[in-house]
Write a protein that holds these residues in place. Structure first.
Motif, PDB file in Angstrom:
ATOM      1  N   LEU A  41      -2.344  -2.826   4.228  1.00 30.64           N
ATOM      2  CA  LEU A  41      -1.190  -2.583   5.093  1.00 30.64           C
ATOM      3  C   LEU A  41      -1.593  -1.793   6.328  1.00 30.64           C
ATOM      4  O   LEU A  41      -2.470  -0.923   6.268  1.00 30.64           O
ATOM      5  CB  LEU A  41      -0.117  -1.808   4.324  1.00 30.64           C
ATOM      6  CG  LEU A  41       0.398  -2.455   3.038  1.00 30.64           C
ATOM      7  CD1 LEU A  41       1.413  -1.547   2.363  1.00 30.64           C
ATOM      8  CD2 LEU A  41       0.992  -3.826   3.303  1.00 30.64           C
ATOM      9  N   LEU A  63       8.104  -1.409  -6.000  1.00 35.11           N
ATOM     10  CA  LEU A  63       7.419  -2.632  -5.583  1.00 35.11           C
ATOM     11  C   LEU A  63       8.389  -3.778  -5.313  1.00 35.11           C
ATOM     12  O   LEU A  63       8.157  -4.583  -4.419  1.00 35.11           O
ATOM     13  CB  LEU A  63       6.383  -3.064  -6.626  1.00 35.11           C
ATOM     14  CG  LEU A  63       5.137  -2.203  -6.744  1.00 35.11           C
ATOM     15  CD1 LEU A  63       4.258  -2.707  -7.876  1.00 35.11           C
ATOM     16  CD2 LEU A  63       4.359  -2.151  -5.447  1.00 35.11           C
ATOM     17  N   LEU A  74      -0.561  -6.171  -3.335  1.00 36.60           N
ATOM     18  CA  LEU A  74      -0.343  -5.812  -1.946  1.00 36.60           C
ATOM     19  C   LEU A  74      -1.587  -6.142  -1.145  1.00 36.60           C
ATOM     20  O   LEU A  74      -2.709  -5.966  -1.629  1.00 36.60           O
ATOM     21  CB  LEU A  74      -0.048  -4.314  -1.814  1.00 36.60           C
ATOM     22  CG  LEU A  74       1.348  -3.861  -2.205  1.00 36.60           C
ATOM     23  CD1 LEU A  74       1.415  -2.337  -2.221  1.00 36.60           C
ATOM     24  CD2 LEU A  74       2.381  -4.413  -1.249  1.00 36.60           C
ATOM     25  N   PHE A  87       4.191  -8.487   2.524  1.00 32.02           N
ATOM     26  CA  PHE A  87       3.198  -7.430   2.328  1.00 32.02           C
ATOM     27  C   PHE A  87       2.269  -7.740   1.149  1.00 32.02           C
ATOM     28  O   PHE A  87       1.339  -6.998   0.877  1.00 32.02           O
ATOM     29  CB  PHE A  87       3.870  -6.083   2.084  1.00 32.02           C
ATOM     30  CG  PHE A  87       4.519  -5.466   3.301  1.00 32.02           C
ATOM     31  CD1 PHE A  87       4.754  -6.175   4.459  1.00 32.02           C
ATOM     32  CD2 PHE A  87       4.900  -4.137   3.277  1.00 32.02           C
ATOM     33  CE1 PHE A  87       5.346  -5.591   5.565  1.00 32.02           C
ATOM     34  CE2 PHE A  87       5.495  -3.537   4.375  1.00 32.02           C
ATOM     35  CZ  PHE A  87       5.717  -4.272   5.520  1.00 32.02           C
ATOM     36  N   PHE A  88       2.543  -8.832   0.451  1.00 37.62           N
ATOM     37  CA  PHE A  88       1.756  -9.203  -0.723  1.00 37.62           C
ATOM     38  C   PHE A  88       0.834 -10.371  -0.417  1.00 37.62           C
ATOM     39  O   PHE A  88       1.161 -11.256   0.363  1.00 37.62           O
ATOM     40  CB  PHE A  88       2.681  -9.582  -1.890  1.00 37.62           C
ATOM     41  CG  PHE A  88       3.400  -8.410  -2.482  1.00 37.62           C
ATOM     42  CD1 PHE A  88       2.874  -7.720  -3.560  1.00 37.62           C
ATOM     43  CD2 PHE A  88       4.606  -7.983  -1.946  1.00 37.62           C
ATOM     44  CE1 PHE A  88       3.541  -6.620  -4.104  1.00 37.62           C
ATOM     45  CE2 PHE A  88       5.275  -6.887  -2.479  1.00 37.62           C
ATOM     46  CZ  PHE A  88       4.739  -6.210  -3.555  1.00 37.62           C
ATOM     47  N   TRP A  99       2.789   0.789   5.864  1.00 35.33           N
ATOM     48  CA  TRP A  99       2.853   1.714   4.729  1.00 35.33           C
ATOM     49  C   TRP A  99       3.814   2.855   4.991  1.00 35.33           C
ATOM     50  O   TRP A  99       4.462   3.346   4.081  1.00 35.33           O
ATOM     51  CB  TRP A  99       1.493   2.171   4.234  1.00 35.33           C
ATOM     52  CG  TRP A  99       0.487   2.783   5.147  1.00 35.33           C
ATOM     53  CD1 TRP A  99      -0.613   2.178   5.684  1.00 35.33           C
ATOM     54  CD2 TRP A  99       0.424   4.151   5.584  1.00 35.33           C
ATOM     55  NE1 TRP A  99      -1.335   3.078   6.441  1.00 35.33           N
ATOM     56  CE2 TRP A  99      -0.733   4.290   6.391  1.00 35.33           C
ATOM     57  CE3 TRP A  99       1.223   5.275   5.373  1.00 35.33           C
ATOM     58  CZ2 TRP A  99      -1.097   5.505   6.987  1.00 35.33           C
ATOM     59  CZ3 TRP A  99       0.863   6.472   5.958  1.00 35.33           C
ATOM     60  CH2 TRP A  99      -0.285   6.581   6.760  1.00 35.33           C
ATOM     61  N   ILE A 129       9.637  -3.909  -1.687  1.00 35.97           N
ATOM     62  CA  ILE A 129       8.668  -4.079  -0.603  1.00 35.97           C
ATOM     63  C   ILE A 129       8.733  -5.522  -0.119  1.00 35.97           C
ATOM     64  O   ILE A 129       8.785  -6.452  -0.940  1.00 35.97           O
ATOM     65  CB  ILE A 129       7.246  -3.713  -1.098  1.00 35.97           C
ATOM     66  CG1 ILE A 129       7.205  -2.214  -1.434  1.00 35.97           C
ATOM     67  CG2 ILE A 129       6.190  -4.076  -0.064  1.00 35.97           C
ATOM     68  CD1 ILE A 129       5.906  -1.748  -2.048  1.00 35.97           C
TER      69      ILE A 129
END
Length: 113
Positions: free
Chosen positions: A58, A40, A55, A47-48, A63, A43
């Motif tokens: 996506l 995590l 998340l 994306f959050f 992804w 990433i």
């Protein structure tokens, strides 16, 4: 230049992604994908969801870009807030991928008599 040790660590985490068996209802087949928690932190922040800290939903390109590999047709449809490393996917039951365009027939190299 990227740190080779970091790249190896990320690859090691990607290899530990868990894919559940598929399960179905009348309309969809489902599966969940469990990311190793340390993955995590690699990433991208965008994306959050800023408010939730989980998340967001996506796109397929996103992804796949974080190392999830599965056949065509899957859609990331839900996040599980208590466990942000669990991604829920679905696709229509009896999904058939779109036909690939045929390449134009190339002339044969056979000799003519």
């Amino acid at each position: 230049m990227a740190d080779p040790q970091l790249a190896n660590k990320i690859e090691e985490y990607i290899e530990k992604i868990h894919y559940s068996d598929r399960y179905t209802d009348d309309h969809y087949e489902y599966r969940h994908v469990i990311l190793p928690k340390p993955l995590l932190k690699f990433i991208p922040k965008e994306f959050f969801d800023e408010k939730e800290g989980t998340l967001r939903l996506l796109t397929e390109a996103e992804w796949r870009g974080i190392g999830i590999t599965q056949s065509l047709g899957w859609q990331h449809y839900e996040v599980h807030a208590p466990e942000p490393h669990v991604l829920l996917f679905r696709r229509p039951k009896n999904y058939v991928p779109p036909a690939q365009p045929q390449q134009a027939n190339k002339p044969s190299n056979a000799r003519r008599k």
